[in-house]
Motif scaffolding. Structure first.
Motif, mmCIF file in Angstrom:
data_model
loop_
_atom_site.group_PDB
_atom_site.id
_atom_site.type_symbol
_atom_site.label_atom_id
_atom_site.label_comp_id
_atom_site.label_asym_id
_atom_site.label_seq_id
_atom_site.Cartn_x
_atom_site.Cartn_y
_atom_site.Cartn_z
ATOM 1 N N PRO A 306 71.942 111.265 -4.886
ATOM 2 C CA PRO A 306 73.055 111.195 -5.840
ATOM 3 C C PRO A 306 74.386 110.784 -5.227
ATOM 4 O O PRO A 306 75.233 110.224 -5.929
ATOM 5 C CB PRO A 306 73.121 112.611 -6.406
ATOM 6 C CG PRO A 306 72.410 113.476 -5.420
ATOM 7 C CD PRO A 306 71.353 112.616 -4.836
ATOM 8 N N ASP A 307 74.599 111.053 -3.947
ATOM 9 C CA ASP A 307 75.828 110.587 -3.306
ATOM 10 C C ASP A 307 75.845 109.067 -3.216
ATOM 11 O O ASP A 307 76.884 108.424 -3.384
ATOM 12 C CB ASP A 307 75.998 111.227 -1.926
ATOM 13 C CG ASP A 307 74.763 111.115 -1.049
ATOM 14 O OD1 ASP A 307 73.655 110.866 -1.571
ATOM 15 O OD2 ASP A 307 74.893 111.281 0.179
ATOM 16 N N GLN A 308 74.663 108.466 -2.990
ATOM 17 C CA GLN A 308 74.570 107.012 -2.961
ATOM 18 C C GLN A 308 74.759 106.428 -4.363
ATOM 19 O O GLN A 308 75.389 105.382 -4.529
ATOM 20 C CB GLN A 308 73.215 106.591 -2.395
ATOM 21 C CG GLN A 308 73.022 106.951 -0.931
ATOM 22 C CD GLN A 308 71.627 106.629 -0.434
ATOM 23 O OE1 GLN A 308 70.630 107.002 -1.050
ATOM 24 N NE2 GLN A 308 71.528 105.923 0.688
ATOM 25 N N MET A 309 74.212 107.104 -5.367
ATOM 26 C CA MET A 309 74.402 106.634 -6.746
ATOM 27 C C MET A 309 75.892 106.595 -7.096
ATOM 28 O O MET A 309 76.389 105.619 -7.666
ATOM 29 C CB MET A 309 73.675 107.550 -7.731
ATOM 30 C CG MET A 309 72.169 107.627 -7.575
ATOM 31 S SD MET A 309 71.464 108.787 -8.796
ATOM 32 C CE MET A 309 70.142 109.515 -7.838
ATOM 33 N N LEU A 310 76.609 107.669 -6.755
ATOM 34 C CA LEU A 310 78.035 107.740 -7.082
ATOM 35 C C LEU A 310 78.825 106.684 -6.325
ATOM 36 O O LEU A 310 79.722 106.036 -6.889
ATOM 37 C CB LEU A 310 78.574 109.133 -6.764
ATOM 38 C CG LEU A 310 80.023 109.392 -7.182
ATOM 39 C CD1 LEU A 310 80.163 109.336 -8.696
ATOM 40 C CD2 LEU A 310 80.522 110.719 -6.642
ATOM 41 N N ALA A 311 78.496 106.488 -5.045
ATOM 42 C CA ALA A 311 79.192 105.482 -4.255
ATOM 43 C C ALA A 311 78.984 104.087 -4.831
ATOM 44 O O ALA A 311 79.925 103.288 -4.916
ATOM 45 C CB ALA A 311 78.726 105.536 -2.801
ATOM 46 N N HIS A 312 77.756 103.788 -5.238
ATOM 47 C CA HIS A 312 77.494 102.470 -5.793
ATOM 48 C C HIS A 312 78.135 102.315 -7.172
ATOM 49 O O HIS A 312 78.672 101.239 -7.498
ATOM 50 C CB HIS A 312 75.990 102.220 -5.894
ATOM 51 C CG HIS A 312 75.654 100.829 -6.321
ATOM 52 N ND1 HIS A 312 75.971 99.719 -5.555
ATOM 53 C CD2 HIS A 312 75.070 100.343 -7.445
ATOM 54 C CE1 HIS A 312 75.573 98.622 -6.181
ATOM 55 N NE2 HIS A 312 75.030 98.979 -7.335
ATOM 56 N N MET A 313 78.137 103.353 -7.957
ATOM 57 C CA MET A 313 78.689 103.314 -9.313
ATOM 58 C C MET A 313 80.187 103.016 -9.307
ATOM 59 O O MET A 313 80.728 102.470 -10.272
ATOM 60 C CB MET A 313 78.409 104.655 -9.994
ATOM 61 C CG MET A 313 78.657 104.710 -11.477
ATOM 62 S SD MET A 313 77.996 106.230 -12.211
ATOM 63 C CE MET A 313 79.201 107.443 -11.674
ATOM 64 N N THR A 314 80.859 103.365 -8.200
ATOM 65 C CA THR A 314 82.313 103.206 -8.135
ATOM 66 C C THR A 314 82.762 102.170 -7.106
ATOM 67 O O THR A 314 83.966 101.979 -6.927
ATOM 68 C CB THR A 314 82.980 104.551 -7.788
ATOM 69 O OG1 THR A 314 82.510 105.003 -6.502
ATOM 70 C CG2 THR A 314 82.671 105.610 -8.840
ATOM 71 N N CYS A 315 81.824 101.515 -6.426
ATOM 72 C CA CYS A 315 82.219 100.630 -5.319
ATOM 73 C C CYS A 315 83.043 99.437 -5.790
ATOM 74 O O CYS A 315 83.771 98.829 -4.996
ATOM 75 C CB CYS A 315 80.998 100.174 -4.525
ATOM 76 S SG CYS A 315 79.905 99.023 -5.403
ATOM 77 N N ASN A 316 82.946 99.095 -7.089
ATOM 78 C CA ASN A 316 83.745 97.983 -7.609
ATOM 79 C C ASN A 316 85.102 98.434 -8.127
ATOM 80 O O ASN A 316 85.847 97.650 -8.710
ATOM 81 C CB ASN A 316 82.977 97.270 -8.730
ATOM 82 C CG ASN A 316 82.764 98.155 -9.960
ATOM 83 O OD1 ASN A 316 82.980 99.364 -9.893
ATOM 84 N ND2 ASN A 316 82.340 97.561 -11.061
ATOM 85 N N GLY A 317 85.424 99.709 -7.936
ATOM 86 C CA GLY A 317 86.695 100.247 -8.411
ATOM 87 C C GLY A 317 86.637 100.864 -9.786
ATOM 88 O O GLY A 317 87.672 101.270 -10.326
ATOM 89 N N ALA A 318 85.446 100.985 -10.376
ATOM 90 C CA ALA A 318 85.320 101.645 -11.677
ATOM 91 C C ALA A 318 85.776 103.097 -11.560
ATOM 92 O O ALA A 318 85.436 103.796 -10.602
ATOM 93 C CB ALA A 318 83.876 101.581 -12.166
ATOM 94 N N SER A 319 86.551 103.555 -12.518
ATOM 95 C CA SER A 319 87.095 104.909 -12.466
ATOM 96 C C SER A 319 86.051 105.939 -12.861
ATOM 97 O O SER A 319 85.069 105.631 -13.546
ATOM 98 C CB SER A 319 88.301 105.026 -13.394
ATOM 99 O OG SER A 319 87.908 104.756 -14.734
#
Length: 398
Positions: A306-319
């Motif tokens: 889940p830490d990888q999921m969160l990192a990928h979900m926000t890597c483009n700057g999505a809030s």
């Protein structure tokens, strides 16, 4: 094991090692926040008096952030484990039988991932038997899609069979009709508490600074609608009609003993996805169809954590926003009895399940009830329960 004076709580899976948060109402009164202790709800509004506990969702409390989360949990553990605390807390215990459980949080955004290599491989073999099971990107990033937050519903909500376009076997043109291949997906959901501004990514090491806890998820799926629509942009109406979540949000702090490094990943992920902490989770799920266990999916088998999921979900700057929910995708293991969807359990409907009453199921029929539950090892060595998420299929409305 941390013990408590609440009758029966220590052996219930909902002792002081757990303390999941939920929202309840009693006797027509306004909803408020509580924690489950055994077969009781501890009314936090009455006990602690903080304004966020008089709210109809966990969002105001979750928005306070991890320092407050830890402080409240520590205080509750102390009160539930001492005689001094008993005098203050016991008057605010309410039997579960006297309350109505509500949706625990207001869902801001909903993202569904696809993080089980066994599930992804099985689906690839079923839908694309002549191609490689996994697409080239699958081992390089946690694949996901944005769902519909407005159709995330609490456990117990009836699920109306969806209607949409689907193509009959052997047909060329689609028909507009109720789904004939209604399915489940046993998943784990992660609930965001502390948000971020647009333009800021969340590194893997900051996972616990933002995620408040976990819920069980059933991402109901219309496989025939999905199969017709998903090329080239992915899931849409076959997924967006309903997603059920359990009523109790289990704090991350309750899952400390379930943590491990996670499954080995090859090839090594890009630097922004490289793990810095142990956020693999050893959870044992159970799927029941009409009261009969049909699968036992192991969350420990998940490829992406889940830490990888969160990192990928926000890597483009999505809030991130308080109340964001992201789910793991279907949890499946290597063995046939560990698959978290009927699509896999019946291999696309070709190998129907035979239930104890002699009936068979390739996919869900009207009136079927599905319940997903889960347990984990608690911090004190005992077992904690994540509750359950349940839903019954209702006939199509048109």
């Amino acid at each position: 094991m941390t013990t408590t004076w609440v009758p029966g709580a220590d052996a219930s899976g909902f002792g002081a090692d757990n303390l999941p948060y939920g929202v309840f109402s009693r006797g027509g009164a306004a909803p408020r926040v509580g924690v489950r202790v055994g077969e009781y709800v501890l009314d936090l509004a009455g006990l602690l008096g903080e304004p966020e506990f008089f709210a109809s969702s966990l969002n105001p409390f979750m928005a306070r952030g991890p320092v407050t989360w830890l402080a409240v949990r520590t205080k509750l553990c102390g009160m539930l484990g001492s005689e001094d605390g008993r005098q203050a807390a016991e008057p605010h215990l309410i039997p579960l039988s006297e309350v109505e459980l509500r949706m625990p949080f207001e869902v801001a955004d909903y993202v569904d991932f696809y993080c089980s290599i066994e599930h992804a491989s099985n689906v690839g073999r079923i839908f694309r038997p002549d191609d490689a099971p996994l697409k080239p990107n699958w081992k390089h990033l946690p694949v996901g899609y944005h769902g519909r937050s407005g159709t995330v519903v609490p456990s117990g909500t009836g699920i109306v069979r969806p209607t949409g376009q689907r193509r009959e076997p052997g047909g060329e043109a689609p028909v507009f009709a109720p789904s004939a291949r209604l399915d489940i997906e046993a998943e784990l959901g992660f609930v965001v508490g502390a948000g971020t501004p647009m333009g800021r990514s969340v590194p893997v090491g900051d996972f616990a600074e933002h995620v408040f806890g976990v819920v069980l998820v059933n991402d109901w799926s219309a496989r025939d609608i999905q199969a017709w629509e998903y090329v080239p942009l992915g899931p849409f109406l076959g997924k967006s009609f309903a997603t059920s979540v359990s009523p109790w949000v289990v704090p991350l702090d309750a899952l400390g003993a379930a943590r491990f490094a996670g499954r080995e990943q090859d090839p090594e992920p890009l630097p922004y996805l490289k793990r810095t902490a142990d956020w693999g989770l050893d959870l044992a799920l159970q799927v029941e169809l009409n009261g009969e266990v049909v699968s036992r999916p192991p969350y420990a088998a998940m490829y992406w954590t889940p830490d990888q999921m969160l990192a990928h979900m926000t890597c483009n700057g999505a809030s991130l926003r308080t109340g964001d929910l992201y789910a793991s995708g279907t949890i499946s293991g290597e063995e046939s009895g560990q698959r978290g969807s009927l699509l896999e359990l019946t291999w696309g409907g070709k190998e129907p399940l035979t239930l104890s009453d002699g009936s068979t199921r390739a996919f869900l029929e009207d009136g079927d009830t599905v319940t997903i539950s889960a347990t984990a090892t608690g911090m004190g060595g005992g077992s904690i329960c994540l509750g359950e998420v349940t839903g019954t299929v209702r006939p199509a409305s048109h």
